[in-house]
Design a protein around this motif. Structure first.
Motif, PDB file in Angstrom:
ATOM      1  N   VAL A  21     -90.565  -6.634 -15.303  1.00 35.73           N
ATOM      2  CA  VAL A  21     -91.509  -5.970 -14.398  1.00 35.73           C
ATOM      3  C   VAL A  21     -92.288  -6.998 -13.586  1.00 35.73           C
ATOM      4  CG1 VAL A  21     -93.589  -4.552 -14.278  1.00 35.73           C
ATOM      5  CG2 VAL A  21     -91.727  -3.900 -15.818  1.00 35.73           C
ATOM      6  N   VAL A  22     -92.820  -7.997 -14.269  1.00 36.19           N
ATOM      7  CA  VAL A  22     -93.600  -9.034 -13.569  1.00 36.19           C
ATOM      8  C   VAL A  22     -92.722  -9.767 -12.555  1.00 36.19           C
ATOM      9  CG1 VAL A  22     -94.820 -11.220 -13.861  1.00 36.19           C
ATOM     10  CG2 VAL A  22     -95.244  -9.338 -15.453  1.00 36.19           C
ATOM     11  N   GLY A  23     -91.505 -10.124 -12.966  1.00 37.40           N
ATOM     12  CA  GLY A  23     -90.605 -10.831 -12.060  1.00 37.40           C
ATOM     13  C   GLY A  23     -90.297 -10.019 -10.813  1.00 37.40           C
ATOM     14  N   ALA A  24     -90.015  -8.725 -10.993  1.00 34.10           N
ATOM     15  CA  ALA A  24     -89.707  -7.870  -9.843  1.00 34.10           C
ATOM     16  C   ALA A  24     -90.911  -7.751  -8.916  1.00 34.10           C
ATOM     17  CB  ALA A  24     -89.265  -6.492 -10.331  1.00 34.10           C
ATOM     18  N   LEU A  25     -92.102  -7.543  -9.488  1.00 39.92           N
ATOM     19  CA  LEU A  25     -93.303  -7.384  -8.669  1.00 39.92           C
ATOM     20  C   LEU A  25     -93.648  -8.667  -7.916  1.00 39.92           C
ATOM     21  CD1 LEU A  25     -95.566  -5.310 -11.097  1.00 39.92           C
ATOM     22  CD2 LEU A  25     -94.317  -4.495  -9.082  1.00 39.92           C
ATOM     23  N   VAL A  26     -93.515  -9.804  -8.576  1.00 38.84           N
ATOM     24  CA  VAL A  26     -93.810 -11.087  -7.921  1.00 38.84           C
ATOM     25  C   VAL A  26     -92.861 -11.328  -6.752  1.00 38.84           C
ATOM     26  CG1 VAL A  26     -93.735 -13.598  -8.236  1.00 38.84           C
ATOM     27  CG2 VAL A  26     -94.881 -12.167  -9.926  1.00 38.84           C
ATOM     28  N   LEU A  27     -91.585 -11.046  -6.949  1.00 38.96           N
ATOM     29  CA  LEU A  27     -90.602 -11.268  -5.883  1.00 38.96           C
ATOM     30  C   LEU A  27     -90.854 -10.354  -4.691  1.00 38.96           C
ATOM     31  CD1 LEU A  27     -87.420 -11.692  -8.099  1.00 38.96           C
ATOM     32  CD2 LEU A  27     -88.463 -13.445  -6.656  1.00 38.96           C
ATOM     33  N   ILE A  28     -91.265  -9.107  -4.958  1.00 38.49           N
ATOM     34  CA  ILE A  28     -91.576  -8.186  -3.864  1.00 38.49           C
ATOM     35  C   ILE A  28     -92.855  -8.626  -3.154  1.00 38.49           C
ATOM     36  CG2 ILE A  28     -92.222  -5.825  -3.283  1.00 38.49           C
ATOM     37  CD1 ILE A  28     -90.492  -4.907  -5.672  1.00 38.49           C
ATOM     38  N   ALA A  29     -93.882  -8.971  -3.938  1.00 33.74           N
ATOM     39  CA  ALA A  29     -95.163  -9.393  -3.354  1.00 33.74           C
ATOM     40  C   ALA A  29     -95.016 -10.663  -2.529  1.00 33.74           C
ATOM     41  CB  ALA A  29     -96.197  -9.598  -4.457  1.00 33.74           C
ATOM     42  N   GLY A  73     -92.500 -11.429  -0.812  1.00 36.37           N
ATOM     43  CA  GLY A  73     -91.658 -11.198   0.354  1.00 36.37           C
ATOM     44  C   GLY A  73     -90.220 -11.639   0.198  1.00 36.37           C
ATOM     45  N   ARG A  74     -89.805 -11.933  -1.034  1.00 44.64           N
ATOM     46  CA  ARG A  74     -88.411 -12.341  -1.234  1.00 44.64           C
ATOM     47  C   ARG A  74     -87.467 -11.144  -1.175  1.00 44.64           C
ATOM     48  NH1 ARG A  74     -91.237 -16.174  -0.648  1.00 44.64           N
ATOM     49  NH2 ARG A  74     -90.845 -18.277  -1.456  1.00 44.64           N
ATOM     50  N   LEU A  75     -88.050  -9.950  -1.299  1.00 49.67           N
ATOM     51  CA  LEU A  75     -87.289  -8.714  -1.184  1.00 49.67           C
ATOM     52  C   LEU A  75     -88.267  -7.647  -0.689  1.00 49.67           C
ATOM     53  CD1 LEU A  75     -84.256  -8.253  -1.973  1.00 49.67           C
ATOM     54  CD2 LEU A  75     -85.075  -7.077  -4.009  1.00 49.67           C
ATOM     55  N   SER A  76     -87.886  -6.927   0.350  1.00 50.59           N
ATOM     56  CA  SER A  76     -88.790  -5.898   0.866  1.00 50.59           C
ATOM     57  C   SER A  76     -88.848  -4.731  -0.112  1.00 50.59           C
ATOM     58  CB  SER A  76     -88.300  -5.392   2.227  1.00 50.59           C
ATOM     59  OG  SER A  76     -87.103  -4.628   2.068  1.00 50.59           O
ATOM     60  N   PRO A  77     -89.921  -3.943  -0.066  1.00 52.45           N
ATOM     61  CA  PRO A  77     -89.999  -2.780  -0.959  1.00 52.45           C
ATOM     62  C   PRO A  77     -88.800  -1.840  -0.811  1.00 52.45           C
ATOM     63  CG  PRO A  77     -92.139  -3.215   0.006  1.00 52.45           C
ATOM     64  CD  PRO A  77     -91.175  -4.145   0.684  1.00 52.45           C
ATOM     65  N   LEU A 121     -84.017  -2.149 -17.026  1.00 54.81           N
ATOM     66  CA  LEU A 121     -82.821  -2.151 -16.187  1.00 54.81           C
ATOM     67  C   LEU A 121     -83.181  -2.035 -14.705  1.00 54.81           C
ATOM     68  CD1 LEU A 121     -80.376   0.109 -18.244  1.00 54.81           C
ATOM     69  CD2 LEU A 121     -80.610  -2.368 -18.277  1.00 54.81           C
ATOM     70  N   MET A 122     -84.118  -1.160 -14.368  1.00 57.47           N
ATOM     71  CA  MET A 122     -84.503  -0.996 -12.967  1.00 57.47           C
ATOM     72  C   MET A 122     -85.064  -2.291 -12.385  1.00 57.47           C
ATOM     73  SD  MET A 122     -86.016   2.894 -12.626  1.00 57.47           S
ATOM     74  CE  MET A 122     -87.201   2.796 -13.969  1.00 57.47           C
ATOM     75  N   CYS A 123     -85.876  -2.972 -13.163  1.00 56.58           N
ATOM     76  CA  CYS A 123     -86.475  -4.214 -12.672  1.00 56.58           C
ATOM     77  C   CYS A 123     -85.454  -5.356 -12.615  1.00 56.58           C
ATOM     78  CB  CYS A 123     -87.668  -4.601 -13.539  1.00 56.58           C
ATOM     79  SG  CYS A 123     -89.079  -3.484 -13.339  1.00 56.58           S
ATOM     80  N   LEU A 124     -84.498  -5.364 -13.533  1.00 56.17           N
ATOM     81  CA  LEU A 124     -83.449  -6.385 -13.465  1.00 56.17           C
ATOM     82  C   LEU A 124     -82.564  -6.177 -12.241  1.00 56.17           C
ATOM     83  CD1 LEU A 124     -82.262  -6.973 -17.151  1.00 56.17           C
ATOM     84  CD2 LEU A 124     -83.678  -8.445 -15.718  1.00 56.17           C
ATOM     85  N   PHE A 125     -82.338  -4.931 -11.853  1.00 65.10           N
ATOM     86  CA  PHE A 125     -81.611  -4.677 -10.603  1.00 65.10           C
ATOM     87  C   PHE A 125     -82.315  -5.374  -9.441  1.00 65.10           C
ATOM     88  CE2 PHE A 125     -79.631  -0.702 -12.508  1.00 65.10           C
ATOM     89  CZ  PHE A 125     -78.320  -1.128 -12.344  1.00 65.10           C
ATOM     90  N   ILE A 126     -83.637  -5.303  -9.421  1.00 57.85           N
ATOM     91  CA  ILE A 126     -84.417  -5.899  -8.333  1.00 57.85           C
ATOM     92  C   ILE A 126     -84.370  -7.420  -8.396  1.00 57.85           C
ATOM     93  CG2 ILE A 126     -86.751  -6.138  -7.392  1.00 57.85           C
ATOM     94  CD1 ILE A 126     -87.289  -3.269  -8.378  1.00 57.85           C
ATOM     95  N   VAL A 127     -84.573  -7.975  -9.596  1.00 52.81           N
ATOM     96  CA  VAL A 127     -84.556  -9.434  -9.754  1.00 52.81           C
ATOM     97  C   VAL A 127     -83.187  -9.994  -9.369  1.00 52.81           C
ATOM     98  CG1 VAL A 127     -84.707 -11.304 -11.446  1.00 52.81           C
ATOM     99  CG2 VAL A 127     -86.351  -9.430 -11.521  1.00 52.81           C
ATOM    100  N   ASN A 128     -82.128  -9.346  -9.807  1.00 55.33           N
ATOM    101  CA  ASN A 128     -80.775  -9.817  -9.487  1.00 55.33           C
ATOM    102  C   ASN A 128     -80.485  -9.711  -7.994  1.00 55.33           C
ATOM    103  OD1 ASN A 128     -80.391 -10.265 -12.194  1.00 55.33           O
ATOM    104  ND2 ASN A 128     -79.166  -8.439 -12.555  1.00 55.33           N
ATOM    105  N   ALA A 129     -80.991  -8.647  -7.362  1.00 53.92           N
ATOM    106  CA  ALA A 129     -80.777  -8.488  -5.922  1.00 53.92           C
ATOM    107  C   ALA A 129     -81.485  -9.587  -5.143  1.00 53.92           C
ATOM    108  CB  ALA A 129     -81.276  -7.111  -5.468  1.00 53.92           C
ATOM    109  N   ALA A 130     -82.676  -9.972  -5.591  1.00 53.44           N
ATOM    110  CA  ALA A 130     -83.404 -11.051  -4.920  1.00 53.44           C
ATOM    111  C   ALA A 130     -82.626 -12.365  -5.011  1.00 53.44           C
ATOM    112  CB  ALA A 130     -84.793 -11.211  -5.543  1.00 53.44           C
ATOM    113  N   LEU A 131     -82.039 -12.633  -6.177  1.00 53.48           N
ATOM    114  CA  LEU A 131     -81.234 -13.847  -6.310  1.00 53.48           C
ATOM    115  C   LEU A 131     -79.987 -13.760  -5.429  1.00 53.48           C
ATOM    116  CD1 LEU A 131     -80.927 -16.564  -7.843  1.00 53.48           C
ATOM    117  CD2 LEU A 131     -79.411 -15.351  -9.418  1.00 53.48           C
TER     118      LEU A 131
END
Length: 407
Positions: free
Chosen positions: A32-40, A42-46, A273-283
């Motif tokens: 959760v923290v990783g996904a939120l940090v990456l969105i905040a 700007g590494r991935l748009s909402p 799982l939802m947050c890992l989808f986001i983290v993996n997409a950012a990478l």
């Protein structure tokens, strides 16, 4: 790119270690923290983050969790544990029965749910009979992991792999069911051999009563489960819609509150799982994974080759966990092959390797922790003493099977 990679690595270190080093942040919290940090940052748009979540996989898993929860609230798991664990059989024969029950139930009702629901009563019954509970708990746990590899609905990682590869229920069953069934006698043989002469302990003297069972709700849950499986097998209806329809039927109930049923849904896993989808997409947006996979392929390590994928996902499963391992690899696999050998590699690699160590699967952690609460200690060494040879034997068998499929 450096920032994204650093956050990604921290998240996956937490996946392997169980928490962020130095903080009380568990796997789900780290994701959760990783996904939120990456969105905040700007590494991935909402919008891109939202689009990265595979809602079909999440919906299918949620629906199947509710189906499994229906068996918990009806008392089926307690009844099944009491019914089979109290059979008047010799210890090796009782072990065989429990392994078969564990493997079959886990292939239909999700292995982690089966283990959570049945472990405490299994400990109590074996102790009351004067049996050493450890071989029965280990056999039960190992069979849950290997048996669940046989179907799409046996584990979350199977759902993720099948959805990512576009595999049908029947195709997955065709490539994974045979080795999953063949793993059960391997589990029995090794556990029975290692614990020969060590089957008995001191009886607790406490009789274990048959837990209350709502037979009507059990029949309803069984009927819904059968219909779901038949829909998976005989139709091309979207699996996630079938599972969600089953959820709706089960939640509309005059005897059991929907909150009681939903309370058994693993919300932490769904959020993870939802947050890992986001983290993996950012990478993936950095282009680094594609470059790395190209370099590996040039070096002779091609994840499109089923045996190579099997070994890689097996190693990753015992490093970061089976669900994160599949999620990490699935976006980059399946582009050049359409046969089921890749699906078998994912299912058998994660299911068979996860018995090596306690932390190799959630089922292993659950069994050890639940047993500890009941006063039964299973050390890391004792778990691995049985789990390692079982994993190696099952993996050797699986490699032969995958080679056969990919020929």
């Amino acid at each position: 790119m450096t920032f994204t990679v650093a956050i990604f690595l921290l998240v996956y270190v937490a996946m392997g270690a169980g928490q962020v080093p130095g903080f009380k942040v568990d796997r789900t919290g780290a994701a959760v923290v990783g996904a939120l940090v990456l969105i905040a940052a700007g590494r991935l748009s909402p919008q891109d983050a939202w689009d990265a979540i595979d809602y079909k996989t999440v919906a299918l898993l949620f629906g199947l969790m509710v189906v499994s929860a229906a068996f918990i609230v009806s008392g089926f798991y307690g009844w099944a544990t009491h019914r089979f664990a109290t059979l008047d059989l010799s210890p090796p024969a009782l072990l065989a029965v429990l392994i078969v029950i564990s493997g079959l139930l886990s292939s239909v009702l999700t292995n982690d749910v089966v283990v959570v629901a049945m472990t405490p009563l299994l400990v109590a019954i074996t102790l009351s009979r004067g049996l050493n509970p450890v071989p029965f708990l280990l056999g039960f746990c190992f069979a849950a992991n290997t048996g669940s590899a046989g179907t799409i609905i046996g584990s979350p990682q199977n759902i993720i792999a099948a959805q990512g590869l576009g595999m049908s229920f029947n195709e997955f069953l065709r490539v994974a069911a045979v080795p999953a069934l063949a793993s059960l006698p391997i589990v029995w043989g090794i556990v029975a051999f290692l614990y020969r002469g060590r089957w008995h302990g001191t009886a607790s003297g406490e009789a274990v009563a048959l837990p209350p069972t709502d037979h009507r709700e059990t029949v309803k849950a069984a009927a819904v489960t059968l219909i779901v499986i038949l829909a998976f097998v005989a139709t091309d209806w979207p699996k996630e819609l079938v599972a969600m329809a089953a959820t709706a039927v089960l939640l509309v109930n005059r005897r059991i509150a929907s909150s009681d049923m939903l309370g058994h849904v693993d919300g932490n896993l769904l959020l993870l799982l939802m947050c890992l989808f986001i983290v993996n997409a950012a990478l993936a947006a950095t282009g680094l994974p594609q470059q790395l996979l190209g370099d590996l392929k040039a070096a002779g390590i091609d994840l499109e080759q089923p045996l190579t994928l099997f070994l890689v996902v097996s190693a990753l499963s015992d490093t970061v966990g089976n669900n994160p391992a599949v999620m990490l690899l699935i976006p980059y696999v399946g582009g050049e092959r359409s046969d089921g050998a890749l699906g078998a590699a994912f299912a058998l690699g994660t299911g068979f390797s996860s018995n090596m160590f306690v932390f190799g699967s959630l089922a292993g952690i659950i069994v050890v922790e639940q047993a500890k609460k009941k006063g039964v200690a299973i050390s890391f060494g004792e778990f691995t003493r049985s789990g390692l040879p079982i994993s190696l034997a099952c993996m050797a068998m699986a490699m032969g099977w995958i080679a056969f499929l990919g020929r």
